[in-house]
Design a protein around this motif. Sequence first.
Motif, mmCIF file in Angstrom:
data_model
loop_
_atom_site.group_PDB
_atom_site.id
_atom_site.type_symbol
_atom_site.label_atom_id
_atom_site.label_comp_id
_atom_site.label_asym_id
_atom_site.label_seq_id
_atom_site.Cartn_x
_atom_site.Cartn_y
_atom_site.Cartn_z
ATOM 1 N N LYS A 1 -30.142 1.509 11.330
ATOM 2 C CA LYS A 1 -28.806 1.427 11.903
ATOM 3 C C LYS A 1 -28.158 2.817 11.968
ATOM 4 C CE LYS A 1 -24.575 -1.316 11.263
ATOM 5 N NZ LYS A 1 -23.699 -0.172 11.233
ATOM 6 N N ARG B 1 -32.915 1.948 7.017
ATOM 7 C CA ARG B 1 -31.651 2.515 7.513
ATOM 8 C C ARG B 1 -31.715 2.901 8.993
ATOM 9 N NH1 ARG B 1 -29.750 2.131 2.718
ATOM 10 N NH2 ARG B 1 -30.659 3.192 0.929
ATOM 11 N N ASP C 1 -34.066 3.556 20.345
ATOM 12 C CA ASP C 1 -35.147 2.968 21.164
ATOM 13 C C ASP C 1 -36.387 3.846 21.117
ATOM 14 O OD1 ASP C 1 -33.581 0.887 21.834
ATOM 15 O OD2 ASP C 1 -33.290 1.417 23.947
ATOM 16 N N ARG D 1 -43.657 -7.014 17.860
ATOM 17 C CA ARG D 1 -42.278 -6.676 17.476
ATOM 18 C C ARG D 1 -41.483 -7.977 17.484
ATOM 19 N NH1 ARG D 1 -37.587 -4.068 20.990
ATOM 20 N NH2 ARG D 1 -36.064 -3.698 19.349
ATOM 21 N N ASN E 1 -29.085 4.746 15.095
ATOM 22 C CA ASN E 1 -28.285 4.277 16.239
ATOM 23 C C ASN E 1 -26.872 4.855 16.172
ATOM 24 O OD1 ASN E 1 -30.077 2.728 17.683
ATOM 25 N ND2 ASN E 1 -29.604 0.818 16.586
HETATM 26 N N1 GTP Z 1 -31.864 1.208 19.269
HETATM 27 C C1 GTP Z 1 -32.038 -0.098 19.079
HETATM 28 N N2 GTP Z 1 -31.465 -0.674 18.027
HETATM 29 C C2 GTP Z 1 -31.637 -1.993 17.805
HETATM 30 C C3 GTP Z 1 -32.419 -2.784 18.664
HETATM 31 N N3 GTP Z 1 -32.411 -4.085 18.177
HETATM 32 C C4 GTP Z 1 -31.650 -4.062 17.065
HETATM 33 N N4 GTP Z 1 -31.174 -2.817 16.829
HETATM 34 C C5 GTP Z 1 -30.382 -2.340 15.752
HETATM 35 O O1 GTP Z 1 -31.217 -2.172 14.640
HETATM 36 C C6 GTP Z 1 -30.421 -2.218 13.482
HETATM 37 C C7 GTP Z 1 -31.141 -3.046 12.451
HETATM 38 O O2 GTP Z 1 -30.579 -2.731 11.206
HETATM 39 P P1 GTP Z 1 -31.025 -3.461 9.913
HETATM 40 O O3 GTP Z 1 -32.520 -3.585 9.825
HETATM 41 O O4 GTP Z 1 -30.268 -4.717 9.812
HETATM 42 O O5 GTP Z 1 -30.519 -2.461 8.874
HETATM 43 P P2 GTP Z 1 -31.025 -1.028 8.610
HETATM 44 O O6 GTP Z 1 -30.011 -0.067 9.084
HETATM 45 O O7 GTP Z 1 -32.399 -0.803 9.189
HETATM 46 O O8 GTP Z 1 -31.087 -1.029 7.103
HETATM 47 P P3 GTP Z 1 -32.171 -1.635 6.181
HETATM 48 O O9 GTP Z 1 -33.030 -2.542 7.005
HETATM 49 O O10 GTP Z 1 -31.486 -2.388 5.149
HETATM 50 O O11 GTP Z 1 -32.926 -0.499 5.722
HETATM 51 C C8 GTP Z 1 -29.080 -2.811 13.920
HETATM 52 O O12 GTP Z 1 -28.135 -1.794 13.922
HETATM 53 C C9 GTP Z 1 -29.308 -3.317 15.317
HETATM 54 O O13 GTP Z 1 -28.152 -3.215 16.118
HETATM 55 C C10 GTP Z 1 -33.011 -2.179 19.779
HETATM 56 O O14 GTP Z 1 -33.717 -2.788 20.577
HETATM 57 N N5 GTP Z 1 -32.812 -0.826 19.941
#
Ligand code: GTP
Length: 556
Positions: free
Chosen positions: A430, A428, A442, A464, A433
């Motif tokens: 997301k 989670r 970040d 990564r 963020n």
């Molecule tokens: N802060 C930040 N966020 C990022 C970066 N790259 C991707 N994201 C965000 O990371 C989140 C990845 O979410 P997911 O892995 O798809 O989903 P999750 O919220 O982790 O949920 P689950 O994986 O199902 O547990 C997305 O909201 C992307 O926008 C980054 O470099 N920095």
Amino acid sequence: MPLDGLLLEGQRASLLAVDDTPAILDLLTISLGGDYDVVTVESGQAAISAFSARRFDLVLLDLMMPDMDGFETLRQLQALPGFAGTPVVFLTAMDDLASECSALELGADDYITKPFKPNLVRLRIGNLLHRVRLQRMLTLALSGAEQGLWAWLYEQGELRVASNWSLALSEDGQTKGNAFAGWAPVTHPDDAPLMNTVLEDYLAGTSPAFDADVRLRCVDGQWHWFSVRGKRTGDGVLMGAYRNIDDRKLAELQLRQSETRYCNVMNATGEGIWEWSAGVPVLHTNSSFLRMLGLPLTDTVGLAQLAGLVLAEDVAELEGKRAALMAGDDPWALEFRIRHQDGHALWVALHGQVVERMADGRASRMVGALQDISQKKMIEEEFRRLALFDALTGLPNRRLLIDRMHQAISGNRRHGSLGALMFIDMDRFKALNDTLGHDYGDMLLVEVGRRLQATVRGMDTVARLGGDEFVVILADLPSDREAASMDARRVGEKILGALGEPYALKEHRYESTPSIGLCLFGSADGEDVEAILRRADNAMYSAKRAGRNQLSVAED
Ligand SMILES: Nc1nc2c(ncn2[C@@H]2O[C@H](COP(=O)(O)OP(=O)(O)OP(=O)(O)O)[C@@H](O)[C@H]2O)c(=O)[nH]1
């Protein structure tokens, strides 16, 4: 003096015989006609007409003639334009001998008394013409070389010049002078001290001749450059020649100016320029070259000194290439690191080319340039880093991960060992963020990277892939699958624990967990990297599906 006016070896000389007695003229024609072209006239007036019409190489002149005597005839002949330098022999009766002195004073070269012996006359004229030939040859040589002669009685402070063949010197810039109180009155004030130094050096025996390039004033009122060269011919006397060298000085000046312009341009570009000649232990350089290395701004730098500044790691490569560079004619460039005088190392590109070779083919001269390419190298390094590393966490990116996987697979093959790959995705993420903002997201990612690296061994890889996805490669696990799986699980559990610890994100304390998919990869099964990643990814999704914050191991 025009060439056709010269009496050269092998040319038949022409004589003008002047006498009021026809019998004497007949005798002269008979005795001299075999060797010379003899023209006879019976009066001074006729002699002047004859000489006005054409030149003669010698004049035989009777002293006593009725209308115009020999003295007056000679005076009038001397006023004719082409007469100067023509030898005159007086024919005198025995009782004229008293006049002989006056004749010689007037400019006669010789006298013959009447009655004369024809053979003797022929011999004396032969000798005289020989001398005339030599004088005219000297005149030709001096005129060709545009030289003026001088004699300097330096102890008496007297200078005499014969400038017929060179620019005429002048004290006031208008009147030609043949005698001066030494060189000073005609020498440019800036050059006058040089004359004295050159004289002192020559008299002291430290230079082989009195030799100076100086400016002398000429009748046109201008200073002209002359090479003044001479030797000691007696006590207190130097004799020599002076020659106009305006052209050479102008060429030297133009060359200097063009060199200065070239140097200025080169220095302005900041490019270091160098030149090397065989057998010389130094490089000639411009100031940019020296400035680049923080060296003193002289014209040269020792080869050994330069070689000593090259970083030890780069020396062997340079040495290895040297022979090939000297052998080829194409331009070359070498990049290496060299130490600046203030201690820091800089990357330079040394460009060069052999421009001259000896008869046996060995290089005798090379020229080239030196550029500071530190900036370029830094940018290249940055590009390399960007291409292989993740900008946010500094961890290897997907590209480098795949490379490391290939290394791990071949290492496994060599050692018969196994490896494990863990696919880690934060749970989670997301939501972080969305609630605290991207910057906090970040921060967490950076911290995850740091904790992963702290948990595994130095030989393992943490990468990564993007977003909140990380990969860990465990290399060199035991070849026994059970033991390898146990080891990998243990690391996986450690990671689970480490990443599950709360995160201090500035003022916020944040709780997060990872889901980890783990798979072993073996030595002999030939599975490719993408397939291994897929298996771990699937295992990670199993962990997510099973409720997150756990480790799931892929089935073999
Ligand atoms: N802060 C930040 N966020 C990022 C970066 N790259 C991707 N994201 C965000 O990371 C989140 C990845 O979410 P997911 O892995 O798809 O989903 P999750 O919220 O982790 O949920 P689950 O994986 O199902 O547990 C997305 O909201 C992307 O926008 C980054 O470099 N920095």
